[in-house]
Design an enzyme around this catalytic site. Structure first.
Site, mmCIF file in Angstrom:
data_model
loop_
_atom_site.group_PDB
_atom_site.id
_atom_site.type_symbol
_atom_site.label_atom_id
_atom_site.label_comp_id
_atom_site.label_asym_id
_atom_site.label_seq_id
_atom_site.Cartn_x
_atom_site.Cartn_y
_atom_site.Cartn_z
ATOM 1 N N MET A 193 -37.727 35.615 -70.057
ATOM 2 C CA MET A 193 -36.333 35.744 -70.498
ATOM 3 C C MET A 193 -35.592 36.741 -69.612
ATOM 4 S SD MET A 193 -35.733 33.741 -73.230
ATOM 5 C CE MET A 193 -36.390 32.573 -72.055
ATOM 6 N N HIS A 194 -35.522 36.392 -68.303
ATOM 7 C CA HIS A 194 -34.894 37.308 -67.342
ATOM 8 C C HIS A 194 -33.456 37.653 -67.759
ATOM 9 C CE1 HIS A 194 -38.233 36.099 -64.744
ATOM 10 N NE2 HIS A 194 -37.859 34.842 -64.849
ATOM 11 N N ASP A 195 -32.622 36.627 -67.858
ATOM 12 C CA ASP A 195 -31.199 36.864 -68.107
ATOM 13 C C ASP A 195 -30.910 37.351 -69.534
ATOM 14 O OD1 ASP A 195 -30.880 36.100 -65.503
ATOM 15 O OD2 ASP A 195 -30.095 34.106 -65.942
ATOM 16 N N THR B 12 -38.518 41.904 -66.257
ATOM 17 C CA THR B 12 -38.157 40.755 -67.100
ATOM 18 C C THR B 12 -39.353 39.848 -67.374
ATOM 19 O OG1 THR B 12 -37.430 39.479 -65.164
ATOM 20 C CG2 THR B 12 -35.771 40.777 -66.300
#
Ligand SMILES: [Ca+2]
Length: 320
Positions: A245-247, A197
């Site tokens: 922008m992990h999620d 991510t």
């Protein structure tokens, strides 16, 4: 339509992930479970309800979930997302209310209502899902797909990564139970670790593209206020004025798993009460039964093209 159930500790990037799902054609968000973690669960619930109000998606049920891990307490709260979880953003007031049932019941209800077709997405600690799995051990067959943002998996040819990722670290027991529950199943969870991510970094330039696509918009205003805080959080920690922008990446993979290349592995979670607690170790030897598909490669430009296009036109439609 793809039915998606989201379990989040909303959180700036959780909010971006939710908006992406709401903006995606062909996606039906059938429920949202709230979990503590980044912030207290009451605030997470309020953030989820406020976001739905802002996005005029007021029929989506939101359930309250865990406010403590399976064992012990959450660590000292993260300051990464600000005191209310959404940085400088203020959400509109709402009269929306939580469901009468909790997140565990919401997970199981959604899975039974969409047997074999529901996509599950977890962008917070795995506490709610572990509790649901205890109550319904057939969740791994009821779900069509499970995507988890969590863990960090170094390149085994280069180095071990001696760092625990937040979602796993705050409840390693829950993570361990989830991986054990999915071991050997036909549909292994797709796991988006930090190593993946972190390749997907929002920049002020990409945010400006999104704003241009959206035009003047209350939704974009909220996202910009949240992102400004998130850029600053990253900059303070030496990552530069960007935001990972992990999620949102995990959300995009939930809708379109082809967005990342994956590799089967057996993930172990360190549970001992030591500084290593919460570290994830991936055995890719193939010698043991796999319990995860690790995301190993992604095209960030393809992700952001989709993100800007979908969220931009969604924000525009909301203003119409
Ligand atoms: Ca999160």
């Amino acid at each position: 339509m793809t039915a998606v159930f989201v379990d989040a500790d909303t959180g700036i990037d959780d909010a971006m992930a939710l908006v992406y799902l709401l903006a995606s054609p062909g996606v039906d968000v059938v429920g949202i479970a709230s979990t503590g973690g980044n912030i207290r669960v009451e605030q997470v619930c309020a953030n989820n309800l406020g976001l739905l109000e802002l996005c005029r998606a007021t029929s989506i049920p939101v359930s309250r979930g865990a406010d403590e891990p399976l064992r012990g307490r959450w660590p000292r709260e993260s300051k990464f997302h600000g005191p209310k979880g959404l940085g400088y953003a203020e959400l509109p007031g709402t009269r929306l209310r939580l469901t009468g049932h909790d997140a565990t019941a919401a997970w199981i209800g959604a899975a039974r209502a969409h047997p074999g077709t529901l996509v599950g997405l977890v962008t917070g600690p795995l506490t709610n899902l572990a509790l649901a799995l205890r109550a319904e051990p057939e969740l791994p067959t009821l779900l069509k797909r499970l995507v988890i943002m969590g863990g960090v998996f170094g390149d085994p040819d280069i180095e071990a990564n001696p760092m625990a990722e937040w979602n796993i670290r705050v409840d390693p027991d829950a993570a361990s139970e989830v991986f054990a529950g999915w071991a050997g199943r036909r549909q292994l969870p797709i796991v988006c670790g930090l190593d993946l991510t972190r390749r997907v970094a929002m920049t002020p330039g990409i945010l400006a593209r999104l704003a241009a696509e959206a035009g003047p918009s209350p939704l974009l205003g909220v996202l910009q206020d949240a992102m400004r805080f998130y850029f600053e959080s990253h900059a303070e920690r030496g990552h530069g004025y960007v935001a990972f922008m992990h999620d949102p990446l995990a959300a995009a993979v939930a809708v379109d798993p082809g967005l990342v290349a994956t590799r089967a592995a057996t993930v172990d979670v360190e549970l001992a009460d030591s500084p290593a607690r919460g570290i994830t170790i991936a055995d890719r030897s193939g010698g043991r039964e796999p319990n995860a598909l690790l995301g190993v490669d992604v095209d960030p430009a393809a992700f952001f093209d989709r993100f800007v296009d979908r969220v931009g036109s969604f924000a525009r439609r909301l203003n119409a």
